[in-house]
Design a protein around this motif. Structure first.
Motif, PDB file in Angstrom:
ATOM      1  N   TYR A  41      78.174 -10.273  -2.845  1.00 50.49           N
ATOM      2  CA  TYR A  41      79.021 -10.186  -4.161  1.00 50.49           C
ATOM      3  C   TYR A  41      80.085  -9.034  -4.038  1.00 50.49           C
ATOM      4  O   TYR A  41      79.751  -7.980  -3.105  1.00 50.49           O
ATOM      5  N   GLU A  58      73.352 -16.812  -9.495  1.00 45.69           N
ATOM      6  CA  GLU A  58      72.434 -15.538  -9.220  1.00 45.69           C
ATOM      7  C   GLU A  58      71.065 -15.933  -8.642  1.00 45.69           C
ATOM      8  O   GLU A  58      70.727 -15.418  -7.665  1.00 45.69           O
ATOM      9  N   SER A  98      81.781  -5.976  -6.033  1.00 44.40           N
ATOM     10  CA  SER A  98      81.413  -5.295  -7.441  1.00 44.40           C
ATOM     11  C   SER A  98      81.987  -3.762  -7.287  1.00 44.40           C
ATOM     12  O   SER A  98      82.269  -3.284  -5.994  1.00 44.40           O
ATOM     13  N   TYR A 116      82.744 -10.207  -8.913  1.00 44.16           N
ATOM     14  CA  TYR A 116      82.529  -9.838 -10.515  1.00 44.16           C
ATOM     15  C   TYR A 116      83.844  -9.213 -11.009  1.00 44.16           C
ATOM     16  O   TYR A 116      83.796  -9.162 -12.210  1.00 44.16           O
ATOM     17  N   GLN A 135      77.706  -9.258 -16.607  1.00 45.97           N
ATOM     18  CA  GLN A 135      76.509  -9.873 -17.385  1.00 45.97           C
ATOM     19  C   GLN A 135      76.344  -9.619 -18.617  1.00 45.97           C
ATOM     20  O   GLN A 135      76.100 -10.495 -19.630  1.00 45.97           O
ATOM     21  N   LEU A 153      78.742  -5.965 -11.775  1.00 46.26           N
ATOM     22  CA  LEU A 153      77.907  -6.932 -11.981  1.00 46.26           C
ATOM     23  C   LEU A 153      77.166  -6.733 -13.331  1.00 46.26           C
ATOM     24  O   LEU A 153      77.011  -7.749 -14.381  1.00 46.26           O
ATOM     25  N   ASP A 181      75.951 -18.649 -14.604  1.00 48.62           N
ATOM     26  CA  ASP A 181      75.941 -17.416 -14.157  1.00 48.62           C
ATOM     27  C   ASP A 181      74.493 -17.401 -13.491  1.00 48.62           C
ATOM     28  O   ASP A 181      74.219 -16.586 -12.459  1.00 48.62           O
TER      29      ASP A 181
END
Length: 425
Positions: A197, A116, A199, A125, A104, A100, A112
């Motif tokens: 999510y 979020e 990750s 991700y 970013q 994550l 994005d």
């Protein structure tokens, strides 16, 4: 005098700078001893014969290292790890960041931020990371470059001496691919608020899952050694140590070791550790067989099946209590499945019988819990009779437990309510 670093002739440096890492300001990476130290047994007559670096090369190298450490170093106590492009010093993706954070940092768009903020969809991700780091799929740009990337770890054993404990020089596309491979193979489901999510966990979370939460100054020594070990796992593509997997599974199998400062069970911290441990387990066992991020109802591995049973027992009790009180009170009153988790991992068959016997009042409250009973029967039907035993469970039981819980959260609760309502009619 010949410079051993550049291969050119030039004035030799008698002293080298210190202060590369401000945490160990007095430690030098290169030091020149007096002439007497080099006359031992007649090997050298002067310091320059042992190690000669020109003043210009020394100044350039130390200035660049100091800049890299100050601007992009990943630090822990006296240890610092840096990754940079050899030709221009450009920073490279941090191999220790979670998916994550790394995604970013690589690609932050308005879309994005909107996803979020609203938590509208489940985000992988690790997949987005590949797209971001490869320039939205244009990997040819990386393949056509000859840029090299250096990854280096430095640490100071004493107040005056610093050493390089890890160094690798890779082509940029190879470095990027190894970082991406790690994030794709060592990832699991995580939650931030209501947003779920996929990750890879950060290095610090993995170390905490294996060795426990930071405790005192001695923890820094453990953490530094573990981070170097992770560099070999990520950059050199070496497999995760089995001992790490065993330690992480054993620790998370004791839920009540995760307590709050003011007392009581910290359910949120335990669930985070559970997800991190699942990512490590998936990475380790993924070398021989694939474990997806969705529940596999055809998997016949005994650990996986026992984990699914534990998750269903957990849900029967929590579901019945929710119908009675109208709220989720499992943080204050853990279910029997969670209470017996440590014993279950050691003696699964015997402990399952204890847990199932204690489910009887909750099954009655759910009017027989027909839907859940059907799920249990389906799982029991997948067992090899010889595998339904008290042999110790490996880490794959956590995968089955976590994925079965997620599947129940997403779909099966509604089905269970509808099924039980039809049974009443």
């Amino acid at each position: 005098m010949l410079c051993y670093a550049t291969g050119l002739m030039g004035p030799s440096a008698d002293k080298h700078p210190k202060g590369i890492n401000m945490a160990t300001y007095g430690a030098k990476l290169i030091s020149c001893n007096d002439e007497a130290n080099y006359t031992y047994k007649g090997r050298f007559k002067s310091a320059g014969q042992a190690n000669s670096i020109s003043a210009q090369a020394s100044h350039k190298a130390h200035s660049m290292l100091k800049y890299l450490v100050a601007t992009q170093g990943y630090k822990c106590d006296t240890q610092v790890i840096v990754a940079w492009a050899v030709d221009d010093g450009r920073s490279q993706p941090n191999p220790f960041e979670d998916s994550l954070g790394l995604c970013q940092a690589s690609q932050e768009t308005d879309e994005d931020k909107l996803i979020e903020a609203k938590s509208e969809i489940t985000t992988n991700y690790a997949v987005r990371l590949r797209s971001a780091l490869l320039g939205k799929g244009n990997a040819r740009d990386l393949d056509s470059t000859i840029r090299r990337v250096a990854i280096m770890a430095m640490d100071a054993a004493t107040t005056g001496r610093m050493g390089i404990t890890f160094y690798q020089d890779l082509a940029e596309n190879e470095y990027i691919e190894r970082v991406i491979t790690w994030h794709e193979s060592c990832c699991w489901w995580f939650r931030r608020g209501s947003h779920e999510y996929i990750s890879a966990p950060s290095a610090d979370r993995i170390i905490a899952a294996v060795y426990g939460e930071p405790k005192g100054e001695g923890y820094n020594k453990i953490k530094k050694q573990a981070r170097e070990r992770l560099l070999y796992n990520i950059i050199c593509a070496q497999p995760i140590d089995r001992g790490w997997v065993t330690a992480a599974v054993a620790r998370v199998s004791q839920p009540f070791s995760y307590d709050k400062q003011d007392g009581g069970w910290d359910k949120s911290r335990w669930e985070t550790a559970l997800n991190v441990s699942c990512a490590v387990v998936r990475k380790y066992y993924g070398q021989k067989e694939e474990y997806t991020l969705e529940l596999d109802k055809t998997c016949r591995d005994r650990g996986y099946l026992f984990g699914r049973l534990l998750a269903i027992a957990d849900r029967i009790e929590s579901h019945a209590r929710y119908l009675q009180t109208g709220r989720d009170d499992t943080e204050k009153r853990p279910t029997n499945a969670v209470r017996y988790m440590s014993a279950f991992s050691s003696k699964p068959m015997r402990t399952w019988k204890v847990i199932f016997d204690q489910l009887n009042p909750y099954i009655q409250r759910l009017n027989g819990a027909g839907w859940y009973q059907r799920q249990i029967d389906e799982i029991m039907g997948l067992f090899d009779p010889e595998e339904f035993s008290d042999r110790h469970l490996d880490g794959k039981y956590l995968l089955g437990y976590s994925l079965q819980r997620s599947a129940l959260d997403k779909k099966n609760n509604e089905e269970a309510v509808d099924y039980d309502a039809n049974q009443e009619n």
